[in-house]
Motif scaffolding. Structure first.
Motif, PDB file in Angstrom:
ATOM      1  N   LEU A 133     -27.201  42.896  57.427  1.00 26.53           N
ATOM      2  CA  LEU A 133     -26.376  44.055  57.795  1.00 26.53           C
ATOM      3  C   LEU A 133     -26.978  45.304  57.171  1.00 26.53           C
ATOM      4  CD1 LEU A 133     -23.632  44.853  59.138  1.00 26.53           C
ATOM      5  CD2 LEU A 133     -22.585  44.589  56.885  1.00 26.53           C
ATOM      6  N   THR A 185     -17.708  51.586  55.312  1.00 25.00           N
ATOM      7  CA  THR A 185     -17.886  50.363  56.084  1.00 25.00           C
ATOM      8  C   THR A 185     -16.820  49.373  55.648  1.00 25.00           C
ATOM      9  OG1 THR A 185     -20.257  50.752  56.127  1.00 25.00           O
ATOM     10  CG2 THR A 185     -19.491  48.533  56.719  1.00 25.00           C
ATOM     11  N   LYS A 209     -17.479  52.228  60.189  1.00 29.07           N
ATOM     12  CA  LYS A 209     -18.156  51.006  60.607  1.00 29.07           C
ATOM     13  C   LYS A 209     -17.292  49.813  60.189  1.00 29.07           C
ATOM     14  CE  LYS A 209     -21.959  52.615  62.376  1.00 29.07           C
ATOM     15  NZ  LYS A 209     -23.285  52.199  61.951  1.00 29.07           N
ATOM     16  N   THR A 210     -17.320  48.755  60.989  1.00 30.04           N
ATOM     17  CA  THR A 210     -16.564  47.556  60.647  1.00 30.04           C
ATOM     18  C   THR A 210     -17.436  46.325  60.872  1.00 30.04           C
ATOM     19  OG1 THR A 210     -14.414  48.529  61.174  1.00 30.04           O
ATOM     20  CG2 THR A 210     -14.561  46.129  61.234  1.00 30.04           C
ATOM     21  N   ALA A 211     -17.313  45.376  59.935  1.00 26.55           N
ATOM     22  CA  ALA A 211     -18.009  44.095  60.108  1.00 26.55           C
ATOM     23  C   ALA A 211     -16.956  43.001  60.048  1.00 26.55           C
ATOM     24  CB  ALA A 211     -19.053  43.900  59.010  1.00 26.55           C
ATOM     25  N   LEU A 261     -21.278  36.445  59.543  1.00 27.43           N
ATOM     26  CA  LEU A 261     -21.008  37.764  60.101  1.00 27.43           C
ATOM     27  C   LEU A 261     -20.945  37.587  61.607  1.00 27.43           C
ATOM     28  CD1 LEU A 261     -20.765  40.828  59.946  1.00 27.43           C
ATOM     29  CD2 LEU A 261     -23.251  40.958  59.928  1.00 27.43           C
ATOM     30  N   HIS A 266     -20.510  43.243  64.209  1.00 29.57           N
ATOM     31  CA  HIS A 266     -20.382  44.498  63.469  1.00 29.57           C
ATOM     32  C   HIS A 266     -20.758  45.649  64.374  1.00 29.57           C
ATOM     33  CE1 HIS A 266     -24.755  45.197  62.740  1.00 29.57           C
ATOM     34  NE2 HIS A 266     -24.790  43.895  62.953  1.00 29.57           N
TER      35      HIS A 266
END
Lengths: 470, 256
Positions: free
Chosen positions: B29, B37, B220-222, B229, B232
């Protein structure tokens, strides 16, 4: 006849009756419930326990009361007979005669004295009668209680609740016994101490600088020649003795405090789990060593060792020194301090450690700046408890510190402590009402008060720590 | 939409094992500078574990093993030769439960600058403490009682104090591990506004259980699931147009 009157057979009988009561009561409620097609209030075993407890309790109570009460009663009777037989004797000698009579009656000693033999016979007979009476009363009390309880057993009886109440009372009594015992100990100390202070001045005792209670071992003490000032009555200024106690305790804490604390910090913060699993139990083994073994070590190994070092440095170290006793006592206390401190340090929340590390502290900074300050009240508590152990410790100082009461701050000399003096005063041939023996109780109550205050302070400190992280 | 300001952190192929159990599987990432984030996902999905990789807090757990590469401004932080103590001065952290030290408010904030030698005089120290408390929005409430015990503050105040404590060492990155989960809604709102303010100066990574919070504060988003993961992208895209079925199920409340 003796089978039914001996104590062990009576105890056996009581247990058998109680078990029978349990079984019969359980059966009674089961059958009654089946006959009436009802469900009993409680499980069947509670009815058994309820009635069984009723069988045991009165018997137990009567036994306790009887054991405590009957002996003085019989003694008093024999005493009256003794006074009639020996009208001229003093009180002390009468006590002696009473002891003789008791011993003859028990078959421990023999005598040719007609009067004594006659009295011993009377005494033995009185004991036998008392014993018979005891068995009858116990069994009667049991019978009444069992009948009462067995008749009450029915499916409607709330046996579970009743048994619960009974248990709660039993727990309360157990707790009360501990308190009553403590109060009893204090009272017995106080009574004798008051007798001492009625004959010896309070100020002279607490602030006197000369301690010479006319001990049998006095000749051994260094500088005995100038201690005859007190004459045969002795002189009881406790300052030198207290000073010796404080000196030894200070040396012990100087050894135990840094080593114990550092060991605890190592175990709690730095040791890997594998090391900790080995080191912690090993340290705690030290706590299990009997103090008399530490005493050997202090007298036979540590004291000559310090003496030899002293000789090399040109210092005059006494064969029995405060240093040897204090150092070994310190070793004894290390596991005590390390174990308590380890608990306290481990109780500091992990979140504080994370916070410190997250800000970029090294582990050392984390320990010294965050963990130890947070644990401080608890650590103080641990140290106070350790000090109170140090000043109450007896065996090591008896064996290694010496008996001469000197007002000195020099750790290389031999000193004596409060506990050593109490042992000296109360062992050997002593009359129990002389000033000398009574002074032991005055020392005892002083020591007790000191340790009590330290323990209260320790608990208060620990509680303050607990409140902080609730 | 956040404007592009360059990549601050590059995580590549990061895995974490606790003993035999793998908690994080090959996560890669990129984190943008001066951006918030958010890491979201159900409990046990590895989002907190991943967060703790960025300041090597997993070192504290004896059984934890971290592999892969994380570069902060191009420098590898998983390098064995790197001193985590120095890294943590650059990458500050705020924890789930407020954890002020049992010292005064002033001492709490001054702690970091002192151990890192950032202040040389009493005067400087006072300036740093005042400045940090102002940035954390706490100054107005505590300026007249700096020498009271920090533990006497309310939960929300304590958490803002912890934020002040973290930014007092002037970090570049701020890690926040569910910073509002122990707080009431009012205190949460204050902290969220503070995060938006702090974003101008710091790169912020925040783990949160609340999807509304992620939507409110992050650009931002994960999304993590079972140590992987899953997806994202920008927060707007993730919430309005998730590409993965799992992500959609989670943000629409079907799982979690």
């Amino acid at each position: 006849m003796t089978f039914f009157t001996s104590f062990s057979s009576l105890a056996l009988l009581i247990v058998v009756i109680a078990i029978a009561t349990y079984l019969f009561s359980r059966r009674k409620v089961t059958q009654a419930a089946a006959a009436d097609h009802v469900k009993p209030h409680s499980l069947a075993r509670y009815y058994g326990l309820y009635a069984g407890a009723w069988a045991l309790l009165p018997a137990f109570l009567v036994l306790v009361v009887w054991t405590l009460g009957s002996q003085p009663f019989i003694d008093a009777n024999v005493q009256t007979l003794l006074v009639q037989a020996y009208p001229d004797l003093e009180k002390g000698f009468l006590d002696l005669k009473l002891a003789q009579v008791q011993n003859i009656a028990a078959g421990l000693i023999e005598s040719q004295d007609e009067t004594l033999l006659k009295l011993a016979d009377d005494y033995a007979e009185a004991l036998q009668q008392a014993s018979n009476l005891r068995t009858s009363i116990v069994l009667l009390a049991m019978l009444v209680a069992v009948i009462y309880a067995y008749r009450r057993v029915s499916p409607a009886l709330k046996a579970r609740i009743l048994f619960e109440t009974l248990l709660r009372r039993a727990f309360f009594i157990a707790a009360a016994i501990a308190i009553v015992t403590t109060v009893g100990i204090i009272a017995s100390l106080l009574i004798e101490a008051v007798r001492f202070f009625s004959q010896y001045g309070l100020l002279d005792f607490f602030f006197g600088t000369h301690w010479s209670p006319n001990v049998a071992l006095r000749e051994v003490a260094a500088g005995a020649a100038d201690e005859d000032v007190g004459g045969s009555t002795g002189s009881f200024g406790m300052l030198p003795v207290m000073a010796g106690t404080l000196l030894v305790a200070t040396i012990a804490m100087a050894v135990a405090l840094p080593i114990g604390l550092f060991a605890a910090i190592y175990m709690a913060e730095f040791a890997s789990k594998r090391v900790r699993d080995v080191v912690k139990p090993t340290l705690e083994v030290l706590a299990g060593v009997p103090t008399v073994v530490y005493g050997f070590f202090a007298a036979l190994t540590a004291a000559p060792f310090f003496r030899a070092i002293g000789l090399n440095l040109g210092l005059d170290v006494s064969a029995q020194s405060a240093l040897a006793a204090g150092a070994v006592m310190g070793v004894m206390i290390i596991p005590f301090i390390s174990s308590l401190s380890d608990d306290v340090i481990t109780a500091v929340p992990q979140s504080l450690r994370d916070g410190a590390l997250g800000l970029g502290s090294t582990r050392g900074e984390m320990v010294t700046k965050v963990v130890l300050p947070a644990a401080f009240p608890g650590l103080v508590g641990a140290f106070l408890l350790a000090i109170s152990r140090a000043i109450g410790e007896t065996m090591i100082v008896v064996m290694a510190a010496g008996v001469s009461a000197k007002l000195t701050a020099n750790p290389l000399e031999s000193v004596t402590t409060v506990t050593v003096q109490i042992v000296m005063l109360l062992t050997g041939d002593t009359a129990f009402d002389s000033l000398k023996t009574l002074s032991a109780f005055a020392l005892g109550i002083t020591l007790f008060t000191a340790t009590l205050l330290l323990n209260i302070a320790a608990l208060t400190a620990a509680r303050r720590l607990g409140q902080r992280y609730e | 939409m956040a404007k592009k300001t360059g990549i601050k952190i590059k995580a590549a192929d990061v895995s974490v094992h606790y003993g035999d159990k793998q908690a994080l599987h090959n996560v890669s990432l990129d984190i943008e500078a001066k951006t918030v984030t958010a890491f979201i996902g159900p409990s046990g999905c590895g989002k907190s574990t991943f967060l703790r990789c960025f300041n090597r807090m997993n070192d504290v757990i004896p059984s934890a093993k971290v592999s892969g590469s994380i570069q902060l401004d191009g420098a590898e932080i998983n390098d064995a030769a790197l001193d985590p103590v120095l890294l943590r001065a650059k990458v500050g952290m705020v924890f789930q439960k407020p954890n002020p030290f049992p010292k005064t408010i002033f001492e709490n904030v001054a702690y970091g600058p002192r151990i890192h030698g950032l202040v040389t005089s009493r005067r400087e120290e006072q300036d740093v403490v005042e400045d940090s408390l102002k940035k954390a929005g706490l100054w107005g409430e505590v300026s007249d009682r700096l020498h009271d015990q920090a533990t006497a503050l309310s939960g929300g105040q304590q958490q803002r104090l912890c934020i002040a404590r973290a930014i007092a060492v002037n970090p570049e990155v701020l890690l926040m591990d569910e910073p509002c989960s122990a707080l009431d809604p009012i205190a949460t709102t204050i902290i969220e506004e503070l995060i938006s303010e702090l974003q101008k100066k710091f790169t912020i990574l925040i783990v949160t259980h609340s999807m509304q919070q992620a939507a409110r504060v992050s650009q931002k988003t994960a999304y993590f699931h079972l140590g992987e993961l899953v997806e994202h992208g920008t927060t707007v895209d993730i919430f309005s147009n998730p590409k993965n079925d799992q992500t959609e199920a989670y943000i629409s409340g079907k799982i979690g």
